[in-house]
Design an enzyme around this catalytic site. Structure first.
Site, PDB file in Angstrom:
ATOM      1  N   GLU A 181       0.799  -1.237   0.000  1.00  0.00           N
ATOM      2  CA  GLU A 181       0.000   0.000   0.000  1.00  0.00           C
ATOM      3  C   GLU A 181       0.831   1.286   0.000  1.00  0.00           C
ATOM      4  O   GLU A 181       0.635   2.176   0.830  1.00  0.00           O
ATOM      5  CB  GLU A 181      -0.971  -0.021   1.190  1.00  0.00           C
ATOM      6  CG  GLU A 181      -1.883  -1.246   1.157  1.00  0.00           C
ATOM      7  CD  GLU A 181      -2.834  -1.346   2.361  1.00  0.00           C
ATOM      8  OE1 GLU A 181      -2.697  -0.542   3.286  1.00  0.00           O
ATOM      9  OE2 GLU A 181      -3.696  -2.227   2.341  1.00  0.00           O
ATOM     10  N   ASN A 223       2.092  -5.104  -3.213  1.00  0.00           N
ATOM     11  CA  ASN A 223       0.701  -5.444  -2.913  1.00  0.00           C
ATOM     12  C   ASN A 223      -0.114  -4.180  -2.606  1.00  0.00           C
ATOM     13  O   ASN A 223       0.345  -3.297  -1.888  1.00  0.00           O
ATOM     14  CB  ASN A 223       0.705  -6.362  -1.677  1.00  0.00           C
ATOM     15  CG  ASN A 223      -0.649  -6.982  -1.366  1.00  0.00           C
ATOM     16  OD1 ASN A 223      -1.278  -7.586  -2.244  1.00  0.00           O
ATOM     17  ND2 ASN A 223      -1.101  -6.853  -0.125  1.00  0.00           N
TER      18      ASN A 223
END
Ligand code: XIL
Length: 375
Positions: A181, A223
């Site tokens: 993130e 991710n």
């Protein structure tokens, strides 16, 4: 006569109880987590256990890992959870046990016990571990966030953490979410966080290089959420990983979290196109944290669960159509243990198994899809 009948009745009950007791005792013995408690749900799993149609078995010919995020406490104490996990899934993502705060709660003091228990479980049941996560802006220990570090200090802290952690799990963790993130909510720039402020955006590249040095065999992923389809955020992610590839940074793939809802099903064509453009860069993709909120407000339960099943099925179907999509993982095992309930206070039912660990329509739709798709 009555007395004899009463006596015989009591003797029979005692016999049944002692058989049941010894069954529970012995069947509990050889498990790696002997703290496991016996729950009445064990019995209801028997039909699943006899079935050869488990997700992991059906996914194997497709070369697809089917994973779930795992809570260490549950794995230590809930026998039904253990069985269901080992039976249905071929991959484990530690839901919290490998986050920075969990592994280095005090500076230079590493706590590997819980995560080691997970890797042991995975090895015993021939499952893969997807490590989660080395660099994130959340789940950081106080010692790290409450001190002002200069750039050299912060670099040394991150380097040492990654090297120690990836080194410790070398050979036991097959893939890592190296950076989690790092793109902000609008999807147009880097998220303002401790790492960006201290090191600039080069922290991303450094993290991948250090992880690779510590375990050259591990597959390394970036991710994120809301970057699954075609939009500003997935474009930014695409540009970022493209640059990393051009600079020969050891990155092997992109994790698509896929937290979704029946009110807003993904655009499957856009998902396929996004996976394809990443594949063209030579990057694999994993569905890393899928859950499908049913929101509860609308329609009947049967309708909600049917819509949910359709979304699970369609996402897996896109994944099966691209051999670059190598794993499909849900963020949790059963509804009552979902982070949406435990952390976000949402009364939802987002996963493949219900609170009694019974398979839901979503589970059956995946079984059916895996069975009917040629491998
Ligand atoms: C969540 C866990 O599920 C919670 O138990 C924890 O309190 C906070 O983190 N995206 C991620 C995961 O990458 O690490 C998050 O996990 C869920 C959202």
């Amino acid at each position: 006569m009555k007395r004899i009948a009463l006596f015989l009745g009591l003797a029979l009950i005692t016999l049944i109880l002692s058989i049941l007791f010894s069954f529970c005792f012995f069947s509990n013995k050889n498990d790696i987590t002997s703290r496991a408690s016996i729950s009445p749900n064990n019995i209801s799993l028997s039909t699943l256990q006899q079935s050869t149609q488990t997700l992991r078995r059906l996914a194997q010919p497709h070369n697809l890992i089917v994973g779930a995020a795992v809570l260490t406490d549950r794995l230590q104490t809930d026998r039904t959870y253990q069985r269901l996990l080992a039976q249905e899934f071929s991959g484990i993502t530690p839901e919290n046990a490998m986050k920075f705060k969990a592994l280095q709660p005090e500076r230079n003091r590493y706590t590997f016990e819980d995560a080691d228990m997970l890797t042991a479980f995975a090895q015993n049941h021939r499952m893969q571990i997807h490590g989660h996560t080395l660099v994130w802006y959340r789940s950081l220990p106080d010692w790290l966030t409450e001190t002002q570090w200069n750039s050299a200090q912060l670099e040394s802290i991150l380097r040492q953490h990654i090297k120690t952690v990836v080194g410790h799990f070398r050979g036991k963790v097959q893939s890592w979410d190296v950076v989690n993130e790092a793109i902000d909510e609008e999807g147009r720039s880097f998220r303002d966080n401790l790492w960006l402020r201290g090191l600039g955006s080069r922290y991303i590249e450094l993290a991948f290089r250090w992880a690779h040095e510590a375990d050259p065999d591990a597959r390394l992923f970036y991710n994120d959420y809301n970057g699954e389809l075609l939009n500003a955020k997935s474009n930014t992610i695409y540009q970022m990983v493209k640059r990393l590839k051009q600079k020969n940074v050891p990155i092997h793939g992109v994790g698509l979290q896929m937290h979704t809802s029946i009110n807003n099903p993904p655009d499957y064509r856009a998902l396929a196109a996004n996976i394809q453009r990443l594949a063209d860069l030579g990057l694999a993709v994993r569905i890393t944290e899928m859950d499908v909120r049913t929101e509860r407000r609308f329609s009947s339960k049967a309708d909600r669960l049917a819509r949910q099943a359709q979304i699970y099925r369609s996402v897996m179907s896109v994944c099966l159509q691209d051999e670059n999509c190598e794993a499909f993982s849900t963020w949790g095992v059963a509804d009552h243990l979902s982070w949406l309930r435990l952390m976000m206070d949402r009364n939802d039912e987002p996963l493949l198994f219900d609170k009694q660990y019974q398979p839901k329509p979503a589970y059956r739709s995946l079984v059916e899809l895996l069975r009917s798709t040629p491998s």
